[in-house]
Design an enzyme around this catalytic site. Structure first.
Site, mmCIF file in Angstrom:
data_model
loop_
_atom_site.group_PDB
_atom_site.id
_atom_site.type_symbol
_atom_site.label_atom_id
_atom_site.label_comp_id
_atom_site.label_asym_id
_atom_site.label_seq_id
_atom_site.Cartn_x
_atom_site.Cartn_y
_atom_site.Cartn_z
ATOM 1 N N LYS A 60 2.890 4.933 -11.767
ATOM 2 C CA LYS A 60 1.495 4.493 -11.864
ATOM 3 C C LYS A 60 0.620 5.669 -12.280
ATOM 4 C CE LYS A 60 -2.156 2.079 -9.423
ATOM 5 N NZ LYS A 60 -2.452 1.313 -8.197
ATOM 6 N N LYS B 296 0.846 -1.201 0.000
ATOM 7 C CA LYS B 296 0.000 0.000 0.000
ATOM 8 C C LYS B 296 0.876 1.244 0.000
ATOM 9 C CE LYS B 296 -4.014 2.294 1.799
ATOM 10 N NZ LYS B 296 -4.621 2.503 0.468
ATOM 11 N N CYS C 187 -1.902 11.398 -6.572
ATOM 12 C CA CYS C 187 -2.162 12.215 -5.380
ATOM 13 C C CYS C 187 -2.025 13.699 -5.717
ATOM 14 C CB CYS C 187 -1.174 11.835 -4.306
ATOM 15 S SG CYS C 187 0.506 11.949 -4.911
HETATM 16 C C1 LIG Z 1 -9.554 0.274 -1.493
HETATM 17 C C2 LIG Z 1 -8.508 0.617 -2.494
HETATM 18 C C3 LIG Z 1 -7.328 1.194 -2.083
HETATM 19 C C4 LIG Z 1 -6.345 1.529 -2.995
HETATM 20 N N1 LIG Z 1 -5.189 2.086 -2.560
HETATM 21 C C5 LIG Z 1 -4.237 2.407 -3.450
HETATM 22 C C6 LIG Z 1 -3.012 2.954 -3.015
HETATM 23 O O1 LIG Z 1 -2.782 3.138 -1.823
HETATM 24 N N2 LIG Z 1 -2.091 3.274 -3.958
HETATM 25 C C7 LIG Z 1 -2.291 3.067 -5.286
HETATM 26 O O2 LIG Z 1 -1.426 3.354 -6.092
HETATM 27 N N3 LIG Z 1 -3.444 2.517 -5.732
HETATM 28 C C8 LIG Z 1 -4.417 2.194 -4.843
HETATM 29 N N4 LIG Z 1 -5.574 1.626 -5.297
HETATM 30 C C9 LIG Z 1 -5.736 1.364 -6.735
HETATM 31 C C10 LIG Z 1 -5.431 -0.097 -7.062
HETATM 32 O O3 LIG Z 1 -4.083 -0.406 -6.805
HETATM 33 C C11 LIG Z 1 -5.727 -0.424 -8.521
HETATM 34 O O4 LIG Z 1 -4.861 0.304 -9.349
HETATM 35 C C12 LIG Z 1 -7.142 -0.104 -8.882
HETATM 36 O O5 LIG Z 1 -7.987 -0.560 -7.857
HETATM 37 C C13 LIG Z 1 -7.582 -0.696 -10.206
HETATM 38 O O6 LIG Z 1 -7.605 -2.073 -10.192
HETATM 39 P P1 LIG Z 1 -8.930 -2.942 -9.898
HETATM 40 O O7 LIG Z 1 -9.995 -2.474 -10.835
HETATM 41 O O8 LIG Z 1 -8.509 -4.361 -10.131
HETATM 42 O O9 LIG Z 1 -9.301 -2.681 -8.484
HETATM 43 C C14 LIG Z 1 -6.558 1.279 -4.370
HETATM 44 C C15 LIG Z 1 -7.742 0.694 -4.787
HETATM 45 C C16 LIG Z 1 -8.721 0.349 -3.877
HETATM 46 C C17 LIG Z 1 -9.975 -0.281 -4.356
#
Ligand SMILES: Cc1cc2nc3c(=O)[nH]c(=O)nc-3n(C[C@H](O)[C@H](O)[C@H](O)COP(=O)(O)O)c2cc1C
Ligand SMILES: Cc1cc2nc3c(=O)[nH]c(=O)nc-3n(C[C@H](O)[C@H](O)[C@H](O)COP(=O)(O)OP(=O)(O)OC[C@H]3O[C@@H](n4cnc5c(N)ncnc54)[C@H](O)[C@@H]3O)c2cc1C
Ligand SMILES: Cc1cc2nc3c(=O)[nH]c(=O)nc-3n(C[C@H](O)[C@H](O)[C@H](O)COP(=O)(O)OP(=O)(O)OC[C@H]3O[C@@H](n4cnc5c(N)ncnc54)[C@H](O)[C@@H]3O)c2cc1C
Ligand SMILES: Cc1cc2nc3c(=O)[nH]c(=O)nc-3n(C[C@H](O)[C@H](O)[C@H](O)COP(=O)(O)O)c2cc1C
Ligand code: FES
Ligand code: FES
Lengths: 283, 310, 310, 283
Positions: C162, C43, C127
């Site tokens: 990212k 995270k 961010c």
């Molecule tokens: C609850 C939650 C927390 C997330 N926290 C972060 C984070 O701290 N840093 C980050 O780069 N992406 C974060 N993401 C984005 C995910 O890493 C991912 O890129 C995004 O959810 C898309 O993939 P998915 O559709 O499979 O969920 C978060 C996503 C979710 C759902």
């Protein structure tokens, strides 16, 4: 009858006075006819009063678990029982939507939209229809003979299937007065050349003067050739993946020959699903 | 009695619900009374006839769809002669959606379509701008503004600008078109997406990319509508993923004056009637006398604590 | 035997499947063997401890979710002392996601986190950039590039950038970070969305807006991954809506070297194992010897006509 | 047993050797206990062997039509039958997920994930537990008495409900050796002051030295006050909307008092759902 269930779908049953309706209809019967096809009977007074052979209904298949069909599924009419206000479908279970559709049991409600599309147009154009059907085409062509008989038109129906178990609607076609010829892969009788000989004989010996087909591209090509050669008109019912089923989304287009010799897209749900035999571009 | 009327600039609509361009057609008149709609928005018209994209044209998902239709069109004359007359029977204002490959062509097309029976022009600026490498007009605030300025010079009808959601800063585009004189903005068109037919190692759509629409897009488009409504003073029309009254209420509360209903018309042909009736019922239940009062009615969250009922 | 390894710059992963940052945690080690993953992405860590957004933090949809978590974090020391050691038992490389409010702070944080056990740094540039009115770094190609350049100066670890999907031209941002020296790009973070609690006329999320993620976002993010893969030579890691092997194959075929699995981990905690096994099974069925061969394997559509089977 | 059904869910039943498992479990029984609550019994050997009172399972409720719960639904353990490898839940039907959950019939499969969270921690800290439960709290606190009895701890259970029909688990608590006192809105006995008197009496007269509660914010506030005043420790089981249920998503946070006198967010699924009585911020 169907209105009693209408709360099951937002906006359903607002048909009053409109030719098309979204209606929630009780399932009356739903049985397997062989290992792949199910026969569905629903109560749908509005649709049964209006539907014509070759038209279709757009069925809202249930969402169950991973199988979440978003759009409706088009199914042509297998039988229109106007007297009892019933519609019948004969369909093959192939994917998401038909899989959940197949779970319905009598008493369940099915949301249907229709009747849609342009049906067969043989009245006044034919005296003896030669229909050639295979696969789901057996369902689509099934109501033709009965409707033809009502206009005094005779029918020779050539049915093709993988095996004898997959030959459907033989009895109902005979009951409608059609001469039924069957060919199957299993018996080695369904090869295109063999079917062509049956078609030519029906034209030459029985007075066949209108060709109707559905369900096989190779049979379509053969009939286009025979029709061109002998100057026999005809129609074909086509399929395409659909969004709205009602001419609005333009998702369901296929290529057709234009009068100018080019090709153009037409909507299977709106200009079809029944098209002129020679205009359809086979593939 | 709830007063359901809304004002979009000079135009008064009997209620805030209308179809999205390209998601209704003459077929709808066979299922429902088009006179009940707030407006009729017709499918985008282009200067030249077009066949549209090669099939396959759609992919279905659990809660939305990806379509690449490509604006098949028979041209403006066919629109005036064949399509418009079909809607003459209804008291509902017709909004004519237009698109063109150059600013000039946009202007000429709008002039040609400013005929009796057309109450407003909606500029679909999601189409490729041939003067800028085919990048969509709507992806550029200045190009969007140029289209709107030219339309305002070319027609006396109200001009709505329909934004594309495929941008970094939709509020900036909205401000630009508002400054250029747009009478309203529609937010927004489909989101650019794609799908792969992995079995056959090929794109699932004939056109490779297509527009993602339907309920699953609502959270993103709603956020954009909120940003746009805070950025401009002209009316905002929300368009993205509305399937029921609750969804439409979200758009109204973040600041929209009206909503367009698109993809769900394909699934439930009378969905728009459900949205209209549902909004009215909500107003009645909440004691709201005029639907206009819902526009921008969202308030900051209270630290609102309700006792757990047992 | 299928060769499942993939190369992300200098790093070789045993397979192309890893969690998205913020979608796994120590809890996952209690359900499955983390040693089976291609990488462990932790995270996002911020320079200062943060509590994150006020609840409610989530809204659920039919095929995805909207979350506003706000990167709660206990700071870099806690990461090095408490979190990293938990993954030491696994042979899997750990990718440390970082975020900061300024370019400098990004650099200092990455330097601090370039400790034993961190195999790569992923820059979460979604961010707010405090040097630019709080607009996310990732919404600006130049700001994104500045972050990457500073990270490359501050750490000897490979740097992954990212991207945020909330942009007009994601290929341009990808080109900028590639030119700045990024070793890979991850495409993409969540899509900015919002929801309204219409009963109470208030935002449904404590933070008003949140990140839309999950299967329903895949068509849009996949299109972006395809655009990015065509724009840059460095490896692309797809991240958006992967729930099963088929979804991952879409990303690989449009040009990704690997995929991240996010939201679905919350629903099916061992979903990543299903993705790995499914990709391997697909390769076996298609006679593909190395999963690497799938990267960019999508070909133009044939006018491919199959006879209708009866 | 559950493995036989594992193909129903991708990735299910990969538990071998891990404390948590996603398992597809047969439904053994599923009955309404009153107009709002259902009692669900599933076969879940892995979970039953590991679960502790206060922990919960994360249930994957079926997708049926418009009810498409995307995330799982947390349900605390109503009974852990380690001997027969069964888990029991008592839940109120309130929304999308519980509505589809309620459709399951014996023989159906349910995908569950758990056991999750931190359960009650009274062993060695309590000699006589006073538990105060209302609403769904009746389900969460039900297994406490039995587990307490096994450590030689006595229990006085004060159960509060809307009506006598909504008082659940009275018999099973008595069977576990608890003294059960019931209060209801219907009888006018459930008012907070009245419950407070029962609690004070249980502490003063029966040796109550540990407070446990779940299901009502007003009862929580009262117990915090009584506990502070009399120096009696205790725990509370809390709820919050959840994503993962496993500490990964940080969706389920609530405010808690920190040792430094501030407030901080903690995850209900990970640091809880059982928390120190005084640290919980009531609302
Ligand atoms: C609850 C939650 C927390 C997330 N926290 C972060 C984070 O701290 N840093 C980050 O780069 N992406 C974060 N993401 C984005 C995910 O890493 C991912 O890129 C995004 O959810 C898309 O993939 P998915 O559709 O499979 O969920 C978060 C996503 C979710 C759902
Ligand atoms: C006018 C018309 C009439 C039809 N009549 C019949 C009939 O009487 N009996 C019968 O068995 N089948 C008939 N079909 C085919 C039937 O619509 C499809 O088999 C059905 O849509 C498959 O849905 P699915 O969800 O099970 O399959 P999936 O493969 O899961 O469906 C995915 C998508 O592809 C579409 N699709 C898949 N196959 C076809 C197809 N052959 N034609 C059109 N769309 C398809 C689906 O509608 C859906 O949008 C007809 C098709 C059309 C266009
Ligand atoms: C640790 C824990 C243990 C629980 N144990 C029980 C129990 O034993 N018996 C029982 O009846 N209920 C219990 N609940 C509450 C139960 O989880 C909710 O009633 C249920 O999630 C509602 O789901 P729904 O889809 O029917 O409701 P909807 O309102 O449609 O759900 C919408 C969303 O809100 C969430 N949600 C709604 N109400 C609650 C709630 N009270 N707590 C947490 N999330 C909620 C849902 O999970 C979902 O994400 C427990 C909750 C937690 C956190
Ligand atoms: C099949 C289809 C065709 C569309 N055609 C047009 C069009 O011609 N012009 C236009 O401006 N928008 C068009 N749209 C976009 C819709 O008008 C609408 O903005 C979009 O679908 C979002 O709303 P929805 O999520 O309710 O569908 C089309 C959408 C679909 C699905
Ligand atoms: S399916 Fe929509 S136009 Fe044919
Ligand atoms: S529900 Fe995901 S951290 Fe608690």
């Amino acid at each position: 009858m169907s209105t009693a269930l209408s709360s099951a779908a937002a906006g359903a049953d607002r048909a009053d006075g409109f030719p098309l309706a979204e209606a929630v209809c009780p399932v009356i019967a739903h049985e397997w006819v062989n290992d792949a096809y199910k026969h569905l009977v629903i109560e749908a007074g509005h649709g049964a009063a209006r539907a014509r052979p070759g038209q279709f209904f757009h069925l809202l298949c249930p969402v169950i678990g991973e199988n979440a069909p978003f759009f409706r599924r088009p199914m042509s009419l297998y039988r229109i029982d106007a007297a009892r206000g019933r519609l019948e479908f004969l369909y093959k279970v192939v994917g998401r939507g038909t899989t959940t559709l197949a779970t319905l049991v009598p008493g369940d409600a099915l949301n249907v939209f229709g009747p849609l599309g342009r049906g067969f147009d043989f009245a006044g154009r034919a005296r003896h229809i030669v229909q050639v059907a295979r696969g789901v085409g057996l369902a689509t062509l099934a109501p033709v003979a009965e409707a033809a008989a009502r206009c005094g038109i005779r029918t020779t129906a050539i049915l093709s299937a993988r095996s004898r178990a997959h030959l459907m609607s033989v009895a109902s076609l005979r009951a409608a007065g059609a001469d039924v010829l069957t060919v199957t892969d299993e018996e080695g009788t369904s090869e295109v050349g063999a079917v062509e000989r049956l078609v030519r004989r029906a034209i030459a010996e029985r007075g066949g003067d209108f060709l109707v087909t559905c369900g096989s591209n190779r049979l379509l090509q053969m009939l286009q050739r025979v029709g061109r050669e002998l100057g026999v008109a005809g129609e074909v019912a086509l399929e395409q993946h659909m969004g709205c089923g009602n001419g609005m989304c333009f998702a369901c287009v296929r290529e057709f020959r234009t009068a100018q010799g080019g090709v153009a897209y037409r909507r299977v749900c709106w200009e079809g699903p029944v098209f002129d035999l020679q205009e359809a571009v086979s593939w | 009695m709830v007063d359901m009327t809304v004002r979009i600039g000079a135009l008064t609509l009997k209620n805030p619900v209308m179809p999205g361009s390209g998601t209704m057609g003459e077929g709808l008149a066979r299922v429902m009374d088009l006179g009940r709609l707030g407006a009729i928005v017709t499918k985008t018209i282009t200067p030249e006839p077009r066949e549209g994209c090669p099939p396959p044209r759609m992919v279905e998902y659990k809660d939305g769809s990806l379509m690449a239709i490509g604006i098949p069109c028979k041209g403006p004359d066919h629109y005036v002669d064949e399509i418009l007359p079909q809607y003459r029977a209804y008291p509902t204002p017709v909004v004519c959606s237009v698109s063109a490959p150059t600013v000039d062509a946009f202007g000429r097309l709008a002039a040609k379509l400013s005929v009796a029976g057309v109450a407003a022009i909606e500029a679909n600026i999601s189409c490729p701008n041939l003067e800028q490498d085919g990048r969509a007009f709507g992806m550029d605030a200045e190009a969007s503004a140029r289209v709107v300025r030219r339309l305002k010079e070319s027609t006396d009808r109200p001009v709505w600008a329909k934004l594309t959601p495929n941008v970094t800063d939709i509020a900036a585009v909205a401000r630009a078109v508002a400054a250029a004189g747009a009478d309203a903005v529609t937010c927004a068109n489909g989101m650019l997406g794609m799908a792969v037919d992995v079995e056959n190692f090929q794109p699932a759509l004939g056109n490779v990319t297509g527009g993602m629409t339907g309920p699953c897009t609502r959270p993103v488009i709603l956020r954009m509508a909120w940003q746009v409504a805070r950025a401009v003073k002209i009316p905002v029309i929300g368009s993205g993923g509305v399937a029921c009254a609750r969804d439409a209420l979200e758009y109204l509360m973040v600041g929209c004056a009206a909503v367009q209903v698109g993809t769900i018309n394909f699934v439930h042909p009378t969905a728009m009637l459900g949205v209209i009736d549902g909004i009215e019922a909500f107003c009645r239940r909440k004691g709201i006398g005029a639907v206009r009062a819902l526009t921008g009615a969202m308030r900051p969250r209270q630290d609102f604590r309700e006792d757990q009922a047992a």
